[in-house]
Design a protein around this motif. Structure first.
Motif, mmCIF file in Angstrom:
data_model
loop_
_atom_site.group_PDB
_atom_site.id
_atom_site.type_symbol
_atom_site.label_atom_id
_atom_site.label_comp_id
_atom_site.label_asym_id
_atom_site.label_seq_id
_atom_site.Cartn_x
_atom_site.Cartn_y
_atom_site.Cartn_z
ATOM 1 N N UNK A 1 0.843 -1.197 0.000
ATOM 2 C CA UNK A 1 0.000 0.000 0.000
ATOM 3 C C UNK A 1 0.876 1.244 0.000
ATOM 4 N N UNK A 2 0.233 2.398 -0.166
ATOM 5 C CA UNK A 2 0.980 3.648 -0.201
ATOM 6 C C UNK A 2 0.503 4.609 0.880
ATOM 7 N N UNK A 3 1.417 5.449 1.308
ATOM 8 C CA UNK A 3 1.141 6.553 2.235
ATOM 9 C C UNK A 3 1.715 7.806 1.602
ATOM 10 N N UNK A 4 0.948 8.885 1.629
ATOM 11 C CA UNK A 4 1.491 10.152 1.162
ATOM 12 C C UNK A 4 0.868 11.266 1.983
ATOM 13 N N UNK A 5 1.708 12.128 2.444
ATOM 14 C CA UNK A 5 1.222 13.280 3.175
ATOM 15 C C UNK A 5 1.437 13.160 4.660
ATOM 16 N N UNK A 6 0.460 13.635 5.381
ATOM 17 C CA UNK A 6 0.536 13.712 6.827
ATOM 18 C C UNK A 6 -0.561 12.852 7.447
ATOM 19 N N UNK A 7 -0.311 12.324 8.642
ATOM 20 C CA UNK A 7 -1.392 11.627 9.326
ATOM 21 C C UNK A 7 -2.445 12.634 9.783
ATOM 22 N N UNK B 1 -5.454 8.971 12.175
ATOM 23 C CA UNK B 1 -6.082 8.522 10.934
ATOM 24 C C UNK B 1 -5.048 8.605 9.818
ATOM 25 N N UNK B 2 -5.188 7.741 8.832
ATOM 26 C CA UNK B 2 -4.296 7.778 7.679
ATOM 27 C C UNK B 2 -4.887 8.700 6.613
ATOM 28 N N UNK B 3 -4.048 9.225 5.712
ATOM 29 C CA UNK B 3 -4.538 10.169 4.697
ATOM 30 C C UNK B 3 -5.721 9.609 3.909
ATOM 31 N N UNK C 1 -0.626 23.744 20.668
ATOM 32 C CA UNK C 1 0.710 24.036 20.171
ATOM 33 C C UNK C 1 1.394 22.691 19.937
ATOM 34 N N UNK C 2 1.002 22.054 18.840
ATOM 35 C CA UNK C 2 1.510 20.733 18.481
ATOM 36 C C UNK C 2 1.508 20.619 16.962
ATOM 37 N N UNK C 3 2.406 19.782 16.438
ATOM 38 C CA UNK C 3 2.474 19.567 14.991
ATOM 39 C C UNK C 3 2.961 18.152 14.719
ATOM 40 N N UNK C 4 2.784 17.727 13.471
ATOM 41 C CA UNK C 4 3.247 16.408 13.059
ATOM 42 C C UNK C 4 4.067 16.509 11.783
ATOM 43 N N UNK C 5 5.062 15.657 11.680
ATOM 44 C CA UNK C 5 5.855 15.561 10.459
ATOM 45 C C UNK C 5 5.101 14.676 9.466
ATOM 46 N N UNK C 6 5.511 14.687 8.195
ATOM 47 C CA UNK C 6 4.908 13.748 7.237
ATOM 48 C C UNK C 6 5.439 12.335 7.496
ATOM 49 N N UNK C 7 4.839 11.373 6.828
ATOM 50 C CA UNK C 7 5.315 9.990 6.915
ATOM 51 C C UNK C 7 6.705 9.888 6.290
ATOM 52 N N UNK C 8 7.539 9.032 6.883
ATOM 53 C CA UNK C 8 8.844 8.752 6.318
ATOM 54 C C UNK C 8 9.159 7.289 6.571
ATOM 55 N N UNK C 9 10.040 6.716 5.736
ATOM 56 C CA UNK C 9 10.399 5.308 5.934
ATOM 57 C C UNK C 9 11.097 5.157 7.271
ATOM 58 N N UNK C 10 10.836 4.059 7.937
ATOM 59 C CA UNK C 10 11.480 3.762 9.212
ATOM 60 C C UNK C 10 12.300 2.487 9.046
ATOM 61 N N UNK C 11 13.266 2.307 9.903
ATOM 62 C CA UNK C 11 14.073 1.095 9.855
ATOM 63 C C UNK C 11 15.204 1.207 8.864
ATOM 64 N N UNK C 12 15.617 0.052 8.338
ATOM 65 C CA UNK C 12 16.769 -0.006 7.425
ATOM 66 C C UNK C 12 16.529 0.735 6.172
#
Length: 185
Positions: A84-90, A147-149, A174-185
Motif C-alpha cells: 500500500x501507499x502513504x502520502x502526506x501527513x497523518x 487517521x491515515x490520509x 501548540x503541536x504539529x506532526x511531520x509527514x510519513x517517512x520510511x522507518x528502519x533499514x
C-alpha cells in the motif's frame, strides 16, 4: 578548416552521451524510460494504506516534563496487509475534557509518497509544548486519535504526556506532526 571536424566530433560525442540509458531497470526490449513509466503506473495503482491493516506503536517519547518544555513522540506504523501507499501527513487530533482539537501538519517538511510492502514500516513525529496543569489555555489531553490520509476512520491511543498548551486557546494546541517517512533499514 580543422575546426569543423572537431566540432562534428564533439557534437557526435554529446549526442552519444544523451542517448545512454538512465540506469533504470526496464524490462527486456524497453529502455529505462519505458520501464520507469511502467513503474510509475504500477505505483499509482497501489491502494492507499488503511488503518485496519497497520500496527501502530506510539512512543517511547521524549516527553516534555515541565510547562513550556517541548516534547517529541515518535509513532511507527507497520503494514500488516497487502502492499500500500502513504502520502502526506497523518490526521491527528487530541482530546480531553470534552474538547477535541486537530494537530497541525508541519508544512516545513515536504511529504513523499511511500510504498510499503507487508512488514515495512513508516513513522512520523508529533512535537508538542507542554501546558500548565489547570491552565484555561492548556488542553488536558487524555486521548490521541490517528487517521491515515484520505480515511474517515481513526484509532485512539492513551495520551500520558501531560496537558498541551494552546496557541491562544486550548482548542488550538501548540503541536504539529511531520509527514510519513520510511522507518528502519
Amino acid at each position: 578548416m580543422r575546426a569543423l571536424p572537431i566540432a562534428v566530433t564533439v557534437l557526435a560525442a554529446a549526442l552519444a552521451l544523451t542517448s545512454c540509458d538512465g540506469g533504470g531497470s526496464g524490462s527486456a526490449g524497453t529502455s529505462g524510460k519505458s520501464g520507469d513509466t511502467a513503474g510509475s503506473a504500477k505505483k499509482a495503482a497501489v491502494a492507499a494504506c488503511v488503518i485496519g491493516d497497520t500496527g501502530i506503536q506510539v512512543g517511547p517519547a521524549n516527553a516534555a516534563t515541565a510547562a513550556g518544555d517541548t516534547g517529541n513522540i515518535p509513532v511507527t506504523l507497520t503494514n500488516k496487509g497487502a502492499q500500500c501507499t502513504l502520502k502526506g501527513f497523518p490526521g491527528l487530533s487530541v482530546e480531553g475534557g470534552g474538547t477535541s482539537a486537530a494537530v497541525a501538519a508541519d508544512k516545513s517538511a515536504a511529504p513523499e509518497q511511500l510504498t510499503l510492502a507487508k512488514g515495512d514500516t513508516a513513522s512520523f513525529t508529533i512535537t508538542y509544548v507542554r501546558g500548565a496543569e489547570g491552565d484555561a489555555k492548556s488542553l488536558a489531553v487524555k486521548t490521541l486519535k490517528i487517521a491515515l490520509p484520505g480515511a474517515d476512520t481513526a484509532q485512539s491511543f492513551p495520551w500520558s504526556y501531560g496537558p498541551v498548551t494552546g496557541k491562544g486557546s486550548a482548542s488550538s494546541p501548540n503541536a504539529s506532526t511531520t509527514p510519513f517517512q520510511h522507518a528502519g533499514d
